[in-house]
Write an enzyme that holds these catalytic residues in place. Structure first.
Site, PDB file in Angstrom:
ATOM      1  CE  LYS A 248      21.262  70.186  43.692  1.00  0.00           C
ATOM      2  NZ  LYS A 248      19.996  71.089  43.472  1.00  0.00           N
TER       3      LYS A 248
ATOM      4  CB  SER B 186      22.650  75.288  40.954  1.00  0.00           C
ATOM      5  OG  SER B 186      23.935  74.224  40.609  1.00  0.00           O
ATOM      6  CB  SER B 187      25.018  72.207  44.369  1.00  0.00           C
ATOM      7  OG  SER B 187      26.342  71.563  45.262  1.00  0.00           O
TER       8      SER B 187
ATOM      9  CE1 TYR C 169      23.224  67.653  46.333  1.00  0.00           C
ATOM     10  CE2 TYR C 169      24.615  68.422  45.970  1.00  0.00           C
ATOM     11  CZ  TYR C 169      23.510  68.887  46.835  1.00  0.00           C
ATOM     12  OH  TYR C 169      23.518  69.731  46.628  1.00  0.00           O
TER      13      TYR C 169
HETATM   14  N1  LIG Z   1      22.699  72.736  52.317  1.00  0.00           N
HETATM   15  C1  LIG Z   1      24.082  72.689  50.914  1.00  0.00           C
HETATM   16  O1  LIG Z   1      25.167  73.384  51.678  1.00  0.00           O
HETATM   17  C2  LIG Z   1      23.918  73.489  50.224  1.00  0.00           C
HETATM   18  C3  LIG Z   1      24.546  73.290  49.455  1.00  0.00           C
HETATM   19  C4  LIG Z   1      24.483  74.290  47.911  1.00  0.00           C
HETATM   20  C5  LIG Z   1      23.618  73.059  47.079  1.00  0.00           C
HETATM   21  N2  LIG Z   1      22.429  72.750  48.019  1.00  0.00           N
HETATM   22  C6  LIG Z   1      20.693  72.903  47.818  1.00  0.00           C
HETATM   23  O2  LIG Z   1      19.997  73.741  48.222  1.00  0.00           O
HETATM   24  C7  LIG Z   1      18.511  72.733  48.423  1.00  0.00           C
HETATM   25  C8  LIG Z   1      18.238  72.788  49.467  1.00  0.00           C
HETATM   26  O3  LIG Z   1      18.538  71.921  50.637  1.00  0.00           O
HETATM   27  P1  LIG Z   1      18.799  72.167  51.529  1.00  0.00           P
HETATM   28  O4  LIG Z   1      20.376  71.734  52.287  1.00  0.00           O
HETATM   29  O5  LIG Z   1      17.538  73.207  52.683  1.00  0.00           O
HETATM   30  O6  LIG Z   1      17.740  69.896  52.609  1.00  0.00           O
HETATM   31  P2  LIG Z   1      17.487  69.886  53.435  1.00  0.00           P
HETATM   32  O7  LIG Z   1      17.031  70.850  53.937  1.00  0.00           O
HETATM   33  O8  LIG Z   1      17.714  68.830  53.352  1.00  0.00           O
HETATM   34  O9  LIG Z   1      16.262  70.041  52.664  1.00  0.00           O
HETATM   35  C9  LIG Z   1      15.047  69.626  52.015  1.00  0.00           C
HETATM   36  C10 LIG Z   1      14.398  69.927  51.671  1.00  0.00           C
HETATM   37  O10 LIG Z   1      13.534  69.590  49.864  1.00  0.00           O
HETATM   38  C11 LIG Z   1      12.820  68.144  49.870  1.00  0.00           C
HETATM   39  N3  LIG Z   1      12.487  67.295  49.325  1.00  0.00           N
HETATM   40  C12 LIG Z   1      13.506  66.521  48.834  1.00  0.00           C
HETATM   41  N4  LIG Z   1      12.978  65.050  47.987  1.00  0.00           N
HETATM   42  C13 LIG Z   1      12.460  65.433  48.359  1.00  0.00           C
HETATM   43  C14 LIG Z   1      10.935  64.911  46.750  1.00  0.00           C
HETATM   44  N5  LIG Z   1      11.233  63.720  46.416  1.00  0.00           N
HETATM   45  N6  LIG Z   1       9.730  65.360  46.537  1.00  0.00           N
HETATM   46  C15 LIG Z   1       9.394  66.701  47.575  1.00  0.00           C
HETATM   47  N7  LIG Z   1      10.313  67.654  48.045  1.00  0.00           N
HETATM   48  C16 LIG Z   1      11.701  66.578  48.475  1.00  0.00           C
HETATM   49  C17 LIG Z   1      12.455  68.068  51.665  1.00  0.00           C
HETATM   50  O11 LIG Z   1      11.826  67.317  52.879  1.00  0.00           O
HETATM   51  P3  LIG Z   1      11.331  65.430  52.243  1.00  0.00           P
HETATM   52  O12 LIG Z   1      12.287  65.238  52.749  1.00  0.00           O
HETATM   53  O13 LIG Z   1       9.725  65.979  53.126  1.00  0.00           O
HETATM   54  O14 LIG Z   1      10.679  65.734  51.203  1.00  0.00           O
HETATM   55  C18 LIG Z   1      13.024  68.933  52.460  1.00  0.00           C
HETATM   56  O15 LIG Z   1      11.247  69.706  52.640  1.00  0.00           O
HETATM   57  C19 LIG Z   1      18.681  71.786  47.850  1.00  0.00           C
HETATM   58  O16 LIG Z   1      17.939  72.119  46.115  1.00  0.00           O
HETATM   59  C20 LIG Z   1      20.103  71.404  47.518  1.00  0.00           C
HETATM   60  O17 LIG Z   1      20.611  70.399  46.452  1.00  0.00           O
HETATM   61  C21 LIG Z   1      22.012  72.826  49.246  1.00  0.00           C
END
Ligand SMILES: NC(=O)c1ccc[n+]([C@@H]2O[C@H](COP(=O)([O-])OP(=O)(O)OC[C@H]3O[C@@H](n4cnc5c(N)ncnc54)[C@H](OP(=O)(O)O)[C@@H]3O)[C@@H](O)[C@H]2O)c1
Length: 232
Positions: free
Chosen positions: A153, A135-136, A149
């Site tokens: 979530k 989540s977020s 977004y």
């Molecule tokens: N970064 C933060 O500060 C933060 C904060 C709160 C929550 N989150 C959550 O943490 C989780 C991981 O995010 P992250 O920050 O690690 O992001 P990220 O680096 O952009 O990684 C996202 C991953 O999801 C894959 N993806 C995206 N759309 C997809 C689809 N339709 N089908 C299959 N794979 C898909 C991407 O690969 P492809 O694009 O190649 O498909 C990538 O492997 C997410 O749920 C995000 O909402 C992140």
């Protein structure tokens, strides 16, 4: 060896979780759309544990069937991590400028696909299986430019809570990982210096504690390892 399916495992948090679980002897089924980056994850951890990768879109029902078939060949899934997510357009528009198809796509990937993934795997998730929906903090809070977004979530949180109530045989966690220096965060704040942020590896211990523990289903925060809201 327990089996885990991780979505969005090609970079960021998903890749960090895959590496940590491989080090701990989990057999992994990994997915993301980009086959090249997914292959790099595979290459980096294949010496640690059995790893299968299947590239595809989690929002595509046919891809979910392929994943379920692979999960069946593995003998079932003990841990499903629905981590894949998209931000939507960058720079982030306000709600009045967010187009309908863009909002639909965000919700399709971030909220509908995780639940559809559980549906596809329902007979392959034994009692005691653990489902982690990432989540977020954008779910409970309303901020300018985070409407699409954040709504996706919030929807995921609600669906996860219902899944938990309806399925006491599983541990269902919906987890805010905290802010992390990843591509998704860079897209959220294009051009900003994000060196001060934790890498995704900083959130991994909180996830491992939940996965390996006996905490009740509920919403948790990975970086503080504290429950945000009362659990079931
Ligand atoms: N970064 C933060 O500060 C933060 C904060 C709160 C929550 N989150 C959550 O943490 C989780 C991981 O995010 P992250 O920050 O690690 O992001 P990220 O680096 O952009 O990684 C996202 C991953 O999801 C894959 N993806 C995206 N759309 C997809 C689809 N339709 N089908 C299959 N794979 C898909 C991407 O690969 P492809 O694009 O190649 O498909 C990538 O492997 C997410 O749920 C995000 O909402 C992140």
């Amino acid at each position: 060896m327990p089996n885990a399916l991780i979505t969005g495992a090609s970079r960021g948090l998903g890749r960090a979780l895959a590496a940590a679980l491989a080090e701990r002897g989990w057999s992994l089924l990994l997915t993301a759309r980009g086959a090249q980056d997914l292959a790099k994850t595979h290459e980096s951890i294949r010496h640690l544990a059995p790893v299968e990768t299947i590239a595809g879109d989690v929002a595509d029902p046919a891809h979910r069937v392929h994943l379920a078939e692979a999960a069946a060949r593995m003998g079932g899934i003990d841990l499903l991590i629905n981590n894949a997510a998209v931000l939507g357009p960058s720079p982030r528009p306000t709600l009045l400028d967010l187009r309908g198809p863009e909002l639909e796509e965000i919700c399709r990937v971030n909220a509908f696909a995780p639940i559809a993934m559980v549906q596809a795997l329902r007979n392959l998730l034994p009692p005691g299986a653990c489902i982690v929906n990432v989540s977020s903090d954008a779910a409970p809070d309303c901020h300018e430019g985070w409407g699409g977004y954040g709504a996706s979530k919030a929807l995921l949180d609600h669906l996860s809570g219902t899944l938990a109530v309806e399925n006491p045989q599983w541990r269902v966690y919906w987890v805010d990982p905290g802010d992390m220096r990843t591509q998704l965060y860079e897209e959220s704040f294009p051009g900003e210096n994000l060196d001060y942020l934790h890498p995704p590896e900083a959130s991994v211990p909180g996830f491992l504690e939940l996965i390996g523990g006996k905490k009740p289903s509920g919403r948790y925060f990975a970086q503080d390892r504290e429950a945000l809201y009362p659990s079931f």
